[in-house]
Enzyme design. Structure first.
Site, PDB file in Angstrom:
ATOM      1  N   PHE A 194      41.817  46.304  46.291  1.00  0.00           N
ATOM      2  CA  PHE A 194      41.650  45.100  47.110  1.00  0.00           C
ATOM      3  C   PHE A 194      40.636  45.327  48.226  1.00  0.00           C
ATOM      4  CE2 PHE A 194      46.051  44.072  45.574  1.00  0.00           C
ATOM      5  CZ  PHE A 194      45.712  42.919  44.893  1.00  0.00           C
ATOM      6  N   VAL A 195      39.548  46.034  47.903  1.00  0.00           N
ATOM      7  CA  VAL A 195      38.560  46.370  48.927  1.00  0.00           C
ATOM      8  C   VAL A 195      37.630  45.185  49.120  1.00  0.00           C
ATOM      9  CG1 VAL A 195      36.838  48.031  49.678  1.00  0.00           C
ATOM     10  CG2 VAL A 195      38.728  48.774  48.216  1.00  0.00           C
ATOM     11  N   GLY A 227      35.631  43.103  52.450  1.00  0.00           N
ATOM     12  CA  GLY A 227      35.398  43.102  53.888  1.00  0.00           C
ATOM     13  C   GLY A 227      35.832  44.414  54.489  1.00  0.00           C
ATOM     14  N   CYS A 287      43.830  50.423  26.220  1.00  0.00           N
ATOM     15  CA  CYS A 287      43.804  51.432  25.153  1.00  0.00           C
ATOM     16  C   CYS A 287      45.178  51.909  24.735  1.00  0.00           C
ATOM     17  CB  CYS A 287      42.944  52.618  25.593  1.00  0.00           C
ATOM     18  SG  CYS A 287      41.185  52.241  25.543  1.00  0.00           S
TER      19      CYS A 287
END
Length: 265
Positions: free
Chosen positions: A251-252, A254, A111
């Protein structure tokens, strides 16, 4: 109203055993124009479904409502909804919202944010969030898997993003899917606003892509305490999250992830 969200087509599928013709499901993508008190404020490409939530959520997260209550929502407030193929949604506050600036272009996931000046403007509109009970790290780590189980459209097509609301136990309370990441978030926010559940204090927001500054802006506007993303945030998103006192994890996957905001746990 139920809308067609996927389309079944015959395609050529290539595998190690050769090529063959077979059916496949593709996600439907259509433009939707959002009007606030008769003024066009956005046109976005979206997956049909939960259109009223999308319109209300967009108006809220962009600060267009100015705290005014939504009095009515309908398809095409100036004519027949059939004529516009249910692709125009009118949000009505009976003129209580600030007069919006008309937008003629198409809203995209980018945007036009360009730096700290925009964060300063956002801070003028939104106050930093008050501290809440911290989320357990194992709860944050488990959210993507819990949401994935409820991503019906992604399972059918592999072509949509998801946004979801989760609580401190890790329970997923609400999931919305859309071809646009920002649309999925607006649908979640709109659903919560219409249910009287905003601000989303003590709750977290999951997004299935990267954590852009726009995602942080929308989470901040809705009052979420945390944002969890399966991909990386941008530097500007981290700056905005720290200004907002918003937990931001990226980076989430596992049991591993990075916490970008706050600066120190």
């Amino acid at each position: 109203m139920s809308r067609r969200r996927t389309e079944r087509l015959i395609v050529t599928k290539v595998t190690a055993d050769g090529a063959r013709r077979g059916p496949d499901r593709l996600i439907v993508e259509e433009p939707m124009t959002i009007q606030l008190d008769g003024t066009t404020v956005s046109t976005t490409m979206r997956t049909p479904g939960h259109d009223f939530e999308l319109a209300v959520g967009f108006c809220h997260t962009e600060g267009l409502l100015g705290g005014a209550p939504v009095e009515a929502i309908k398809y095409c407030g100036t004519g027949s909804a059939v004529e516009t193929e249910f692709n125009v949604v009118s949000v009505d506050t009976l003129g209580r919202a600030p007069v919006p600036t008309p937008r003629l272009g198409t809203t995209s996931s980018s945007c036009g944010w360009c730096g700290s000046d925009q964060i300063d403007e956002l801070t003028e509109r939104l106050t930093p969030l008050q501290p809440t009970e911290p989320f357990a790290l194992d709860v944050l780590a488990g959210v993507p898997d819990s949401v994935r189980e409820q991503q019906e459209l992604f399972g059918d097509t592999g072509a949509v993003h998801a946004a979801a609301v989760f609580d401190h136990s890790g329970a997923v309370r609400l999931v919305r899917e859309d071809v646009g990441r920002h649309n999925a978030v607006d649908k979640v926010v709109g659903a919560m606003l219409l249910a009287g559940d905003l601000p989303a204090r003590d709750l977290g927001l999951f997004v299935s892509g990267r954590a852009s500054v726009e995602m942080v802006q929308k989470a901040w506007a809705a009052g979420f305490a945390a944002v969890v993303a399966v991909s990386a945030p941008t530097a500007l998103a981290v700056s905005a999250a720290r200004r907002a006192n918003l937990v931001l994890a990226g980076f989430v996957t596992g049991d591993t992830f990075n916490v970008y905001s706050p600066e120190r746990l």
